[in-house]
Design a protein around this motif. Structure first.
Motif, PDB file in Angstrom:
ATOM      1  N   GLN A 164       0.854  -1.217  -0.020  1.00 38.48           N
ATOM      2  CA  GLN A 164       0.040  -0.126  -0.169  1.00 38.48           C
ATOM      3  C   GLN A 164       1.012   1.289   0.216  1.00 38.48           C
ATOM      4  OE1 GLN A 164      -2.159  -1.127   3.567  1.00 38.48           O
ATOM      5  NE2 GLN A 164      -4.030  -1.274   2.535  1.00 38.48           N
ATOM      6  N   LYS A 195       2.180   9.254  -6.216  1.00 44.26           N
ATOM      7  CA  LYS A 195       2.782  10.683  -5.968  1.00 44.26           C
ATOM      8  C   LYS A 195       3.953  11.079  -6.826  1.00 44.26           C
ATOM      9  CE  LYS A 195       4.066  14.086  -3.463  1.00 44.26           C
ATOM     10  NZ  LYS A 195       3.207  15.398  -3.117  1.00 44.26           N
ATOM     11  N   HIS A 248       2.330   1.551  -3.505  1.00 41.10           N
ATOM     12  CA  HIS A 248       1.197   2.053  -4.395  1.00 41.10           C
ATOM     13  C   HIS A 248       1.137   3.795  -4.050  1.00 41.10           C
ATOM     14  CE1 HIS A 248      -2.296   2.201  -6.824  1.00 41.10           C
ATOM     15  NE2 HIS A 248      -2.771   2.744  -5.858  1.00 41.10           N
ATOM     16  N   LEU A 249       1.026   4.256  -2.930  1.00 43.49           N
ATOM     17  CA  LEU A 249       0.800   5.597  -2.656  1.00 43.49           C
ATOM     18  C   LEU A 249       2.224   6.295  -3.346  1.00 43.49           C
ATOM     19  CD1 LEU A 249      -0.564   5.427   1.074  1.00 43.49           C
ATOM     20  CD2 LEU A 249      -1.652   6.059  -1.226  1.00 43.49           C
ATOM     21  N   SER A 250       3.373   5.793  -3.074  1.00 44.75           N
ATOM     22  CA  SER A 250       4.600   6.481  -3.501  1.00 44.75           C
ATOM     23  C   SER A 250       4.613   6.727  -4.882  1.00 44.75           C
ATOM     24  CB  SER A 250       5.690   5.778  -2.939  1.00 44.75           C
ATOM     25  OG  SER A 250       5.849   5.716  -1.226  1.00 44.75           O
TER      26      SER A 250
END
Length: 112
Positions: A16, A24, A19-21
């Motif tokens: 997770q 961004k 995925h967020l990184s």
């Protein structure tokens, strides 16, 4: 006074977080491309394909990160140097006087 629980209320797995990184990084890459299209259009000349532009922006991000600039605002400042001085900045040998003069004409330190 607020008390913190022993158990966190939010837990993110490494997948997770990755995925967020990635999301961004993709957003910053789009911002870099838009910024260069506005301020350094000649730099993106020849990179007609969207994927080529994204690869250039990712290279810029990686170069900035290798030199300790990882936050989005720092990368947006770094792109000025990267766009003006080239993809091999700062590894390029010392610039000649003519190169420095040319670089100064298009150089600005504003960020998007």
């Amino acid at each position: 006074m607020a008390q913190y629980a022993d158990k966190p209320w939010l837990f993110l797995t490494s997948d997770q977080l990755d995925h967020l990184s990635e999301a961004k990084r993709e957003r910053v890459a789009r911002q870099l491309i838009e910024y260069c299209q506005q301020h350094f259009p000649l730099r993106l000349q020849g990179l007609d394909d969207v994927e080529q532009q994204q690869q250039w922006a990712i290279g810029c991000q990686r170069c900035a990160d290798r030199h300790g600039y990882g936050a989005a605002d720092e990368v947006m400042r770094w792109v000025n140097l990267y766009a003006v001085l080239g993809d091999d900045f700062p590894m390029r040998p010392t610039m000649s006087f003519t190169d420095r003069s040319s670089a100064r004409k298009g150089f600005c330190l504003s960020s998007a």
